[in-house]
Design an enzyme around this catalytic site. Structure first.
Site, PDB file in Angstrom:
ATOM      1  N   LEU A  21       0.854  -1.193   0.000  1.00  0.00           N
ATOM      2  CA  LEU A  21       0.000   0.000   0.000  1.00  0.00           C
ATOM      3  C   LEU A  21       0.887   1.240   0.000  1.00  0.00           C
ATOM      4  O   LEU A  21       1.642   1.474   0.942  1.00  0.00           O
ATOM      5  CB  LEU A  21      -0.903   0.010   1.238  1.00  0.00           C
ATOM      6  CG  LEU A  21      -1.757  -1.249   1.461  1.00  0.00           C
ATOM      7  CD1 LEU A  21      -2.620  -1.081   2.711  1.00  0.00           C
ATOM      8  CD2 LEU A  21      -2.618  -1.558   0.239  1.00  0.00           C
ATOM      9  N   ASN A  74       6.764   7.840   8.927  1.00  0.00           N
ATOM     10  CA  ASN A  74       5.666   8.788   8.745  1.00  0.00           C
ATOM     11  C   ASN A  74       6.156  10.225   8.860  1.00  0.00           C
ATOM     12  O   ASN A  74       5.549  11.138   8.341  1.00  0.00           O
ATOM     13  CB  ASN A  74       4.579   8.554   9.798  1.00  0.00           C
ATOM     14  CG  ASN A  74       4.031   7.139   9.736  1.00  0.00           C
ATOM     15  OD1 ASN A  74       3.483   6.734   8.720  1.00  0.00           O
ATOM     16  ND2 ASN A  74       4.221   6.389  10.800  1.00  0.00           N
ATOM     17  N   ARG A  81       2.207  13.759   7.108  1.00  0.00           N
ATOM     18  CA  ARG A  81       3.063  13.991   8.271  1.00  0.00           C
ATOM     19  C   ARG A  81       4.521  14.233   7.890  1.00  0.00           C
ATOM     20  O   ARG A  81       5.301  14.721   8.691  1.00  0.00           O
ATOM     21  CB  ARG A  81       2.963  12.807   9.242  1.00  0.00           C
ATOM     22  CG  ARG A  81       1.655  12.765  10.000  1.00  0.00           C
ATOM     23  CD  ARG A  81       1.430  11.409  10.661  1.00  0.00           C
ATOM     24  NE  ARG A  81       0.963  10.403   9.714  1.00  0.00           N
ATOM     25  CZ  ARG A  81       0.733   9.120  10.025  1.00  0.00           C
ATOM     26  NH1 ARG A  81       0.954   8.701  11.250  1.00  0.00           N
ATOM     27  NH2 ARG A  81       0.300   8.271   9.112  1.00  0.00           N
TER      28      ARG A  81
HETATM   29  C1  UD1 Z   1      -1.189   2.050   9.755  1.00  0.00           C
HETATM   30  C2  UD1 Z   1      -2.232   1.210  10.492  1.00  0.00           C
HETATM   31  C3  UD1 Z   1      -1.823   1.112  11.948  1.00  0.00           C
HETATM   32  C4  UD1 Z   1      -0.446   0.511  12.074  1.00  0.00           C
HETATM   33  C5  UD1 Z   1       0.576   1.290  11.215  1.00  0.00           C
HETATM   34  C6  UD1 Z   1       1.872   0.553  11.159  1.00  0.00           C
HETATM   35  C7  UD1 Z   1      -4.354   1.634   9.349  1.00  0.00           C
HETATM   36  C8  UD1 Z   1      -5.678   2.317   9.419  1.00  0.00           C
HETATM   37  N1  UD1 Z   1      -3.536   1.823  10.382  1.00  0.00           N
HETATM   38  O1  UD1 Z   1      -1.220   3.349  10.304  1.00  0.00           O
HETATM   39  O2  UD1 Z   1      -2.767   0.303  12.676  1.00  0.00           O
HETATM   40  O3  UD1 Z   1      -0.035   0.486  13.430  1.00  0.00           O
HETATM   41  O4  UD1 Z   1       0.100   1.439   9.879  1.00  0.00           O
HETATM   42  O5  UD1 Z   1       2.847   1.284  10.472  1.00  0.00           O
HETATM   43  O6  UD1 Z   1      -4.099   0.945   8.409  1.00  0.00           O
HETATM   44  N2  UD1 Z   1      -2.175   4.296   2.097  1.00  0.00           N
HETATM   45  C9  UD1 Z   1      -2.792   4.140   0.880  1.00  0.00           C
HETATM   46  N3  UD1 Z   1      -4.005   4.741   0.666  1.00  0.00           N
HETATM   47  C10 UD1 Z   1      -4.638   5.440   1.633  1.00  0.00           C
HETATM   48  C11 UD1 Z   1      -4.021   5.572   2.898  1.00  0.00           C
HETATM   49  C12 UD1 Z   1      -2.780   4.971   3.111  1.00  0.00           C
HETATM   50  O7  UD1 Z   1      -2.247   3.517  -0.031  1.00  0.00           O
HETATM   51  O8  UD1 Z   1      -5.761   5.932   1.354  1.00  0.00           O
HETATM   52  C13 UD1 Z   1      -0.858   3.669   2.303  1.00  0.00           C
HETATM   53  C14 UD1 Z   1       0.210   4.679   2.708  1.00  0.00           C
HETATM   54  O9  UD1 Z   1       0.919   5.149   1.565  1.00  0.00           O
HETATM   55  C15 UD1 Z   1       1.134   3.864   3.630  1.00  0.00           C
HETATM   56  C16 UD1 Z   1       0.220   2.763   4.146  1.00  0.00           C
HETATM   57  O10 UD1 Z   1      -0.943   2.760   3.357  1.00  0.00           O
HETATM   58  O11 UD1 Z   1       2.219   3.288   2.936  1.00  0.00           O
HETATM   59  C17 UD1 Z   1      -0.145   3.021   5.602  1.00  0.00           C
HETATM   60  O12 UD1 Z   1      -0.725   4.291   5.727  1.00  0.00           O
HETATM   61  P1  UD1 Z   1      -0.277   5.283   6.881  1.00  0.00           P
HETATM   62  O13 UD1 Z   1      -1.028   6.540   6.746  1.00  0.00           O
HETATM   63  O14 UD1 Z   1       1.175   5.328   6.989  1.00  0.00           O
HETATM   64  O15 UD1 Z   1      -0.888   4.467   8.136  1.00  0.00           O
HETATM   65  P2  UD1 Z   1      -0.478   4.620   9.655  1.00  0.00           P
HETATM   66  O16 UD1 Z   1      -1.144   5.806  10.214  1.00  0.00           O
HETATM   67  O17 UD1 Z   1       0.973   4.512   9.789  1.00  0.00           O
HETATM   68 CA    CA Z   2       2.695   4.369   8.417  1.00  0.00          CA
END
Ligand code: UD1
Ligand code: CA
Length: 451
Positions: free
Chosen positions: A6, A213, A13
């Protein structure tokens, strides 16, 4: 094996113009390490529309799927899940460059052995801030995001690592059931386990799951990655590995010693038994065996053969090629130059667009005048030429073998082998000139003060 990365998020951030997955760690973008760890997997990447092309170019083997709007990690997975071919697959956040492929392979085996719907990788962190917490109640597991956690839940140190293994069928069925968060309006992938039967966790080393992040996390993760890269070189001495910067693609030979604050960049190759002293910056260059680079040189796209000695404070610009036993001393700059065996340029010299033979002595202050305001011109110097101090070689110009260029000469014409070239105003000594000069000047001063 199959995995979904993902990577479509907005990286708010990071406070950056570029997505966090393209931020550099030890010479590679973060996403490179994630996909590299998954080299035994068929990889899907979920991207936002802007990064699709770059990702496809970087990972021609991977399938890139687009998430138009960043509506959360569950929505992101929904863009790839219909393309999954295997009966189980992994999901990995794209911002975790320290993940280990072996961990994920183990997870897949556990899922199959135990007949699970989902296996969540967890870790225990002293400071769990920002991560989703693992809440265990009556044998049921849920994940609560930081933003939605009560103070009590915030105390939990067991966190969701952001790596999951799913049974494809179970994930296909559960994913559409996820509702958006009333807090943020996002669809959280972590909600998926609410709609699954057999869920379990696997604790992994917390180092392997650190996410990037923020810039602070970027520097923490970089430090760990740097240590991992340096640890590959068991046969190299790093005086201070915490303060040495070695990029992912760098190669170093046996018994080389690297001093603090050295930066080895891009595809630099260092040979055996070299000494690279403090503060050297070496980019995309090949350094062969037993080369000694004294402190604070900058070396770019150059080739340095065996037994050379460089620096301190030398600047070797692109296309410098030194044969063996060459000596380049302090405040010497080279560019697009080939230098033959045992030739020495020990101090204060510029050599550009030139070819120098073997056993040449380049005196202090020698300059190749290679630029005429329109184009670069070439200087060719034969073998065993002796160039005295403060010589200008006005290119294009050729110096034959064994010629001698007297100190202070401005060479504008070719010099034949064994010739002496000298261009100087003949020296005149005027006896007692200084005495007379002082007398006249002092007399003038006295008259001026009187009036
Ligand atoms: C996420 C988890 C959290 C976990 C953490 C570990 C969720 C809701 N939460 O939080 O429980 O502890 O990772 O690192 O999943 N992304 C997409 N599309 C979107 C949103 C995000 O592709 O619409 C991708 C981002 O690019 C990223 C990954 O998903 O690589 C995770 O998203 P991020 O916003 O970093 O999640 P965290 O807040 O870190
Ligand atoms: Ca993350």
């Amino acid at each position: 094996m199959e995995a979904v990365v993902l990577a479509a998020g907005k990286s708010k951030r990071m406070k950056s113009k570029i997505s966090k997955i393209f931020h550099n760690i030890c010479g590679k973008p973060i996403i490179f390490y994630v996909v590299k760890a998954l080299e035994n997997f068929k990889v899907h990447i979920v991207s936002n529309p802007d990064m699709k092309e770059a990702l496809e170019k970087m990972f021609p083997e991977a399938k890139v799927h687009i998430q138009q709007e960043q509506k959360g990690t569950a929505d992101a997975l929904s863009k790839a899940i219909n393309h999954i071919e295997f009966e189980a697959f992994a999901v990995v956040n794209g911002d975790m460059p320290l993940i280990k492929g072996e961990d994920i392979e183990t997870g897949l085996n556990i899922l199959k052995l135990k007949g699970l719907d989902c296996l969540i990788f967890t870790s225990t962190l002293d400071n769990p801030y920002g991560y989703g917490r693992i809440v265990r109640e009556n044998g049921k597991i849920t994940i609560v995001e930081e933003k939605e956690a009560t103070n009590q839940i915030k105390q939990i140190k067991e966190v969701n690592s952001g790596i999951y293994i799913f049974r494809t069928e179970a994930a296909l069925r559960a994913l559409p059931k996820i509702e958006k968060s009333s807090e943020t309006g996002e669809y959280y992938l972590t909600e998926i386990i609410k709609y699954m039967e057999k869920v379990d966790t696997l604790e992994i080393n917390s180092e392997n799951m650190l996410g990037v992040n923020t810039r602070k996390q970027l520097s923490e993760v970089r430090r760990i990655m740097q240590r991992r890269i340096i640890d590959r070189f068991e046969y190299v001495t790093f005086i201070d590995p915490e303060n040495t910067y070695v990029n992912y693609d760098v190669e170093i030979g046996e018994d080389t010693v690297i001093y603090p604050n050295v930066h080895l960049k891009d595809k630099t190759k260092i040979g055996r038994e070299c000494i690279i002293e403090n503060g050297n910056i070496i980019e995309n260059s090949v350094i062969r065996d037993n080369v000694h680079i004294k402190p604070y040189c900058v070396i770019e796209e150059s080739i340095i053969c065996d037994n050379c000695e460089i620096g301190p404070f030398a600047h070797l610009r692109p296309m410098t090629e030194l044969k063996s036993c060459v000596r380049i001393g302090n405040f010497v700059e080279t560019k697009k130059v080939k230098i033959g065996k045992r030739t020495k340029a020990s101090h204060l010299t510029y050599l550009g667009d030139a070819e120098l033979g073997e056993d040449v002595n380049v005196g202090c202050g020698t300059i190749t005048c290679n630029y005429d305001g329109y184009q670069k011109n070439k200087t060719i110097v034969g073998d065993r030429v002796f160039i005295g101090s403060d010589v200008q070689l006005v290119a294009p110009v050729k110096i034959g073998n064994d010629a001698l260029i007297a100190a202070g000469t401005t060479v504008t014409k070719d010099v034949e082998p064994f010739a002496l070239a000298i261009s100087r105003v003949p020296q005149v000594n005027k006896p007692n000139w200084v005495k007379k000069y002082r007398e006249t000047m002092e007399k003038k001063l006295r008259e001026k003060n009187k009036s």
